[in-house]
Motif scaffolding. Sequence first.
Motif, PDB file in Angstrom:
ATOM      1  N   ASN A  48     -15.397   4.970  -2.142  1.00  0.00           N
ATOM      2  CA  ASN A  48     -14.126   4.242  -2.231  1.00  0.00           C
ATOM      3  C   ASN A  48     -12.918   5.068  -1.807  1.00  0.00           C
ATOM      4  O   ASN A  48     -11.860   4.991  -2.408  1.00  0.00           O
TER       5      ASN A  48
ATOM      6  N   GLN B 213      -4.063  -1.819   4.534  1.00  0.00           N
ATOM      7  CA  GLN B 213      -5.337  -2.190   5.153  1.00  0.00           C
ATOM      8  C   GLN B 213      -5.359  -3.666   5.533  1.00  0.00           C
ATOM      9  O   GLN B 213      -5.858  -4.040   6.603  1.00  0.00           O
TER      10      GLN B 213
ATOM     11  N   SER C  53      -8.184   2.856  -6.828  1.00  0.00           N
ATOM     12  CA  SER C  53      -6.753   3.095  -7.029  1.00  0.00           C
ATOM     13  C   SER C  53      -6.368   2.867  -8.493  1.00  0.00           C
ATOM     14  O   SER C  53      -5.518   3.574  -9.022  1.00  0.00           O
TER      15      SER C  53
ATOM     16  N   PHE D 278      -9.720   5.793   0.568  1.00  0.00           N
ATOM     17  CA  PHE D 278      -8.816   4.873   1.239  1.00  0.00           C
ATOM     18  C   PHE D 278      -8.941   5.103   2.749  1.00  0.00           C
ATOM     19  O   PHE D 278      -8.539   6.159   3.240  1.00  0.00           O
TER      20      PHE D 278
ATOM     21  N   GLN E  17     -11.724  -0.598  -3.494  1.00  0.00           N
ATOM     22  CA  GLN E  17     -10.396  -0.052  -3.223  1.00  0.00           C
ATOM     23  C   GLN E  17      -9.468  -0.296  -4.410  1.00  0.00           C
ATOM     24  O   GLN E  17      -8.674   0.557  -4.770  1.00  0.00           O
TER      25      GLN E  17
ATOM     26  N   VAL F 237      -2.243   0.876  -1.060  1.00  0.00           N
ATOM     27  CA  VAL F 237      -3.673   0.863  -0.747  1.00  0.00           C
ATOM     28  C   VAL F 237      -4.103  -0.443  -0.076  1.00  0.00           C
ATOM     29  O   VAL F 237      -4.714  -0.428   0.991  1.00  0.00           O
TER      30      VAL F 237
ATOM     31  N   ASN G 144      -5.566  10.994   1.021  1.00  0.00           N
ATOM     32  CA  ASN G 144      -6.291  10.424  -0.110  1.00  0.00           C
ATOM     33  C   ASN G 144      -6.032  11.218  -1.390  1.00  0.00           C
ATOM     34  O   ASN G 144      -5.827  10.648  -2.449  1.00  0.00           O
TER      35      ASN G 144
END
Lengths: 241, 219
Positions: A89, B138, B120, A91, B116, B134, A99
């Motif tokens: 996971n 994307q 986070s 980014f 994700q 985050v 990150n």
Amino acid sequence: MSLIEITEVRKSYGTNEVLKGINLDVEPGEVIAIIGKSGSGKSTLLRCINGLETITQGSISVAGAQLIDDEVHLKALRLKVGMIFQQFNLFPHLTAGGNVMLSQSVVKKTAKAEAEAMARKMLDRVGLGHKFEAYPDELSGGQQQRVAIARALAMQPIALLCDEITSALDPELVAEVLAVVRELAAEGMTLLMVTHEMKFARDVCSRVVFMHQGRVHEIGRPEEVFANPKTPELQQFLGMH
Amino acid sequence: MIEFSTWDILRNLLLATRWTILLSLVSFVGGGAVGLLLLFLRISKRKAARAFAKYYIELFQGTPLLMQLFLAFFGLGLFGIDVPAWLAAGLALVLWTASFLAEIWRGCVESIARGQWEASASLGMGRLQQMRYVILPQALKIAVPPTVGFSVQVVKGTALTSIIGFVELSKAGTVVTNATFQPFTVYGLVALIYFALCWPLSKSSQILERKLNVAHRNH
């Protein structure tokens, strides 16, 4: 007082109870391996500890921070426990350095220079100082997982939760990740890991928790648990009859 | 009878095209802003906010744009508010555009892997921080091609505003036809101008789609 106190934790999805009253106290510096069949609730337990899953009953506290389901309490708790995932996971839109820096600057409001210095230090620690500028898709699985470890460490947690962190890796990449974890354990980091790496659990862990059908079925020092499993379920799980 | 050269016709149409472009820009930018707000409501943790956005989107996607224009133009008049055509046109198009953009963008946000959000969150980020640092960076990449593609619909949607008397390209076409009695030439030119506006947009949407290589960049 223990560092992590899990008391009578129950968790249901609808009518399906996956955790049926878990009690577990973890002392500072302990390395705990949680083993068991899939569906035994081990990952769920780990995810409850930092509030990714809500618990139905019971209580969890980490170094005095209670698990309460609101943003303020969850944040306080998550600053104390880092988590590393099976699927890394990372980014994908940020470099390895980015990150590791992101949550420092966003959550802790650390100044950029300071966050960058910390990021370099942590990437060095996992042996990836030279990959600061690399994007996740330019890294191997093992490297990505080590960046994820560096990212968690940069928040200076007092405990780390590792959820099957080597299960998505090719066999030859497992060792490099486990070497990092072994080092962390040697430095005194408190670790709770769900793992299928029995040899690693035997070598590194201070206690092994065997979960079965939503309960802690057997618990003890690795040499006892692995050499003299008391319950037939654990014997079967370990392949002894 | 006065003779009109093709250039006379074209010149008048091009002058009116300015209003089509302006209205498109206003609708798109305004719709984008309202759409972003709707997006946040749509994926909010609050049930009431989610429901509001959902019904808003269903309402505006489920009724013809023409009816929305009529309602904005005549409906507000019932309350004694005198609405000029440009305002009714702008308002209706902004609200209509917002409903579609919000839904396009929701799809993009939801296509971002759950991991994700979890990663986070476990680093201590709050929901807005997760979105800002985050998820949206994307999702934006995925959203660009369909968003640019939808702008074509907005440009063509402005043609409907001619019915409530806003003088943009289509309305100008009607006016010029009434003066010249050359409907084929006039509407042919109108169509060409719309094409000249829309084609580069759809083309760039395609190019962006390839360039951002959306399907093959996830890790």
